[in-house]
Write an enzyme that holds these catalytic residues in place. Sequence first.
Site, short mmCIF file in Angstrom:
data_model
loop_
_atom_site.label_atom_id
_atom_site.label_comp_id
_atom_site.label_asym_id
_atom_site.label_seq_id
_atom_site.Cartn_x
_atom_site.Cartn_y
_atom_site.Cartn_z
CG HIS A 120 6.51 2.93 -7.56
ND1 HIS A 120 6.35 1.75 -7.30
CD2 HIS A 120 7.81 3.28 -7.83
CE1 HIS A 120 7.53 1.00 -7.64
NE2 HIS A 120 8.60 2.16 -7.76
CB CYS A 151 -0.03 21.93 -23.04
SG CYS A 151 0.22 20.25 -22.50
P1 OAD Z 1 3.99 -7.35 -4.83
O1 OAD Z 1 3.02 -7.73 -5.31
O2 OAD Z 1 5.36 -7.51 -5.66
O3 OAD Z 1 4.51 -7.89 -3.61
C1 OAD Z 1 3.72 -7.97 -2.36
C2 OAD Z 1 4.43 -8.23 -1.31
O4 OAD Z 1 3.38 -8.17 0.03
C3 OAD Z 1 4.48 -10.06 -1.50
O5 OAD Z 1 5.84 -10.35 -0.92
C4 OAD Z 1 3.63 -10.64 -0.41
O6 OAD Z 1 4.11 -11.84 0.33
C5 OAD Z 1 3.46 -9.53 0.68
N1 OAD Z 1 2.12 -9.65 1.28
C6 OAD Z 1 0.96 -9.75 0.88
N2 OAD Z 1 -0.01 -9.71 1.72
C7 OAD Z 1 0.98 -9.34 2.92
C8 OAD Z 1 0.61 -8.86 4.40
N3 OAD Z 1 -0.96 -8.79 4.78
N4 OAD Z 1 1.41 -8.55 5.48
C9 OAD Z 1 2.55 -8.67 4.89
N5 OAD Z 1 3.04 -8.87 3.53
C10 OAD Z 1 2.07 -9.39 2.62
O7 OAD Z 1 4.19 -5.66 -4.47
P2 OAD Z 1 5.23 -4.66 -4.38
O8 OAD Z 1 6.65 -5.24 -3.89
O9 OAD Z 1 4.72 -3.46 -4.05
O10 OAD Z 1 5.01 -0.73 -9.56
O11 OAD Z 1 5.45 -4.48 -5.94
C11 OAD Z 1 6.22 -3.45 -6.16
C12 OAD Z 1 6.12 -2.78 -7.54
O12 OAD Z 1 5.52 -3.64 -8.61
C13 OAD Z 1 4.43 -1.84 -7.53
O13 OAD Z 1 4.84 -0.54 -6.72
C14 OAD Z 1 4.33 -1.76 -8.79
C15 OAD Z 1 4.48 -3.09 -9.30
O14 OAD Z 1 4.67 -3.38 -10.69
C16 OAD Z 1 4.49 -0.20 -10.67
O15 OAD Z 1 3.56 -0.41 -11.00
C17 OAD Z 1 5.72 0.79 -11.23
#
Ligand code: OAD
Length: 245
Positions: A120, A151
């Site tokens: 990302h 540009c």
């Molecule tokens: P999310 O915020 O959707 O999910 C975070 C995950 O981390 C959840 O499943 C939590 O349970 C878990 N979590 C939180 N603290 C933790 C810890 N200390 N140890 C282990 N797990 C933990 O974040 P992403 O899955 O990264 O994209 O989200 C994916 C994408 O959605 C991001 O890259 C972003 C967002 O919209 C864009 O902006 C394009």
Amino acid sequence: MKDEIALLAEALHKSNHTVVLTGAGVSAESGVPTFRDTQTGLWANYRPEDLATPEAFARDPKMVWQWYAWRRQLLATVQPNPGHIALAQLQDIIPEFTLITQNVDGLHQQAGSRDVVELHGNINRTVCSDKSCSGQPEPGDKREPPWCGICATLMRPDVVWFGEAMPELAMRIALAALANCELFIAIGTSAVVYPAAGMAQQAAAKGAIVAEINLQATSLTSAAEIAIGGPSGKVLPALITFLAS
Ligand code: OAD
């Protein structure tokens, strides 16, 4: 949890190529807000379509620029946590390792991970809105956002917004690794945003063992052979200790 860590250590020993996919949860213990945690996640307070889409940037470039500037300032105050550091150590002790991240914070690299596949993008980089132009703002341009010195279009953060394609090279490296790996570990991701959300299945289809480390159950948990419920900042250092023992 101890038993699952032993199982994961065994899977790592048996695997010639391991792919790790990380999400915002890996940086949570550094103090970086995740996206979907109900109280503290960024999407609890902001609507993605207002801030993380090309349409939002076209509508209100200043607001979008300032939101990313605020996140960048926050990141300047945080450090990699023991989970990031353990992943950097893992790279040195197993044969072939590919780290794919959805995070734009650069904390894996700060912790010492090499060749990180940033799906990302990276919030600390700025690119021209016309991605075929290699321009940068003129030094001293204080406009928000600044303009490209070549540009004369708006500069933007080098991140992937909803509705945009993944960076081509990152995707190519990720897909090749998924086709080759014997172990796939998803860490701290809710696994709802594609293509990352589909990667566990892609690796499994090629015969890889799927493991997960997360505080909560996700759509991946039931299909994972090894599911470790716990904070990555504790589980990953414990894994390194186990591997070293
Ligand atoms: P999310 O915020 O959707 O999910 C975070 C995950 O981390 C959840 O499943 C939590 O349970 C878990 N979590 C939180 N603290 C933790 C810890 N200390 N140890 C282990 N797990 C933990 O974040 P992403 O899955 O990264 O994209 O989200 C994916 C994408 O959605 C991001 O890259 C972003 C967002 O919209 C864009 O902006 C394009």
